[in-house]
Design a protein around this motif. Sequence first.
Motif, PDB file in Angstrom:
ATOM      1  N   UNK A 266     -22.639 -15.698 -33.874  1.00 11.15           N
ATOM      2  CA  UNK A 266     -22.310 -16.955 -34.547  1.00 11.15           C
ATOM      3  C   UNK A 266     -20.821 -17.294 -34.448  1.00 11.15           C
ATOM      4  N   UNK A 267     -19.992 -16.311 -34.094  1.00  9.08           N
ATOM      5  CA  UNK A 267     -18.548 -16.532 -34.015  1.00  9.08           C
ATOM      6  C   UNK A 267     -18.003 -16.483 -32.597  1.00  9.08           C
TER       7      UNK A 267
ATOM      8  N   UNK B  58     -23.236 -29.239 -23.197  1.00  3.21           N
ATOM      9  CA  UNK B  58     -22.820 -29.469 -24.580  1.00  3.21           C
ATOM     10  C   UNK B  58     -21.910 -28.318 -24.988  1.00  3.21           C
ATOM     11  N   UNK B  59     -20.619 -28.586 -25.026  1.00  7.03           N
ATOM     12  CA  UNK B  59     -19.654 -27.520 -25.271  1.00  7.03           C
ATOM     13  C   UNK B  59     -19.560 -27.119 -26.735  1.00  7.03           C
ATOM     14  N   UNK B  60     -20.264 -27.832 -27.618  1.00  6.64           N
ATOM     15  CA  UNK B  60     -20.380 -27.364 -28.991  1.00  6.64           C
ATOM     16  C   UNK B  60     -21.511 -26.333 -29.101  1.00  6.64           C
ATOM     17  N   UNK B  61     -22.536 -26.530 -28.299  1.00  5.77           N
ATOM     18  CA  UNK B  61     -23.648 -25.580 -28.268  1.00  5.77           C
ATOM     19  C   UNK B  61     -23.307 -24.390 -27.384  1.00  5.77           C
ATOM     20  N   UNK B  62     -22.745 -24.660 -26.219  1.00  7.83           N
ATOM     21  CA  UNK B  62     -22.343 -23.607 -25.293  1.00  7.83           C
ATOM     22  C   UNK B  62     -20.873 -23.282 -25.522  1.00  7.83           C
ATOM     23  N   UNK B  63     -20.602 -22.664 -26.680  1.00 12.11           N
ATOM     24  CA  UNK B  63     -19.226 -22.415 -27.100  1.00 12.11           C
ATOM     25  C   UNK B  63     -18.708 -21.090 -26.540  1.00 12.11           C
TER      26      UNK B  63
END
Length: 301
Positions: A245-246, A296-301
């Motif tokens: 998650x981090x 999606x760079x918020x999903x694929x962080x």
Amino acid sequence: MLIRKPDDIASSEITPEGFYQNRRAFMGTVGAIALGSAVLPGVARAGAMQDDKVTPEEDATSYNNFYEFGTGKEDPKEQAKDFQPMPWSVNVEGMVKTPRPYTFDELLGKLPVQDRVYRMRCVEAWSMVIPWQGVQLKDVITRLQPLPSAKFIEFTTLLDPKRMPGQRRAVLPWPYKEALRMDEANNSLTLLATGMYGKALPNQNGAPLRLVTPWKYGFKGIKSIVKIRFTDKMPNTTWNDANPSEYGFYANVNPTVDHPRWSQGKERRIGEFLRRNTLMFNGYADQVASMYSGMDLRKNY
């Protein structure tokens, strides 16, 4: 005859100490070094900006994340001081033409030496500007000849609790592992670093071989690499396994995606009092953003 003392000799005339640790590797790269190893004034500053003042060497070698030598920022310098990084070998495995152990020289010898000043951004919201020396990872990949089916490259750190006392505690799932997609690995910014500040890579900074990807958070910079594996499946990585998650697989510097426990919109450059705005891809968007087109760079962080 004019005899110059060490203080009179320019840094551009001094061969980095790291290459003396392996004579054959040094002989293979000395020509490239002679052409361009000046590290500070005039060095290639890929993507660097005018206000990117190089972080003092003492700071960059005394304030480190290297949990194999302790979890405190000052621990690695003290705990790694007796670590012997040479001789060294790297086992090459997986989807590759000739899987086998490679000596340090076989892996890097005669490849062009790069001098790069890169901004480095830690996920903890602090940053540095470091002059690295090493080889482009894409040159090593070409030498190793992975199979066309290989989509990822995985790296593993040395596992030796006797030499790396931090591994005696289960603070992470040892050994440390990291990975890149092949397009990321072949990007011209990606280095296998063997030195910094014109010297051999210090033990506390990942001697003798570490990964440098300046558009990603610092935990992607795996240190003291002993294994490279090519695979067609996305590998597990240590921090992603420990706390998904981090810590994501991609770990691209992104000021719009906060860490769950702090903002990523600002950063503190070591040696500076005021915080500065974090740049997308750490300021290297022109060189790397196309690799993530459509994601999606918020999903694929």
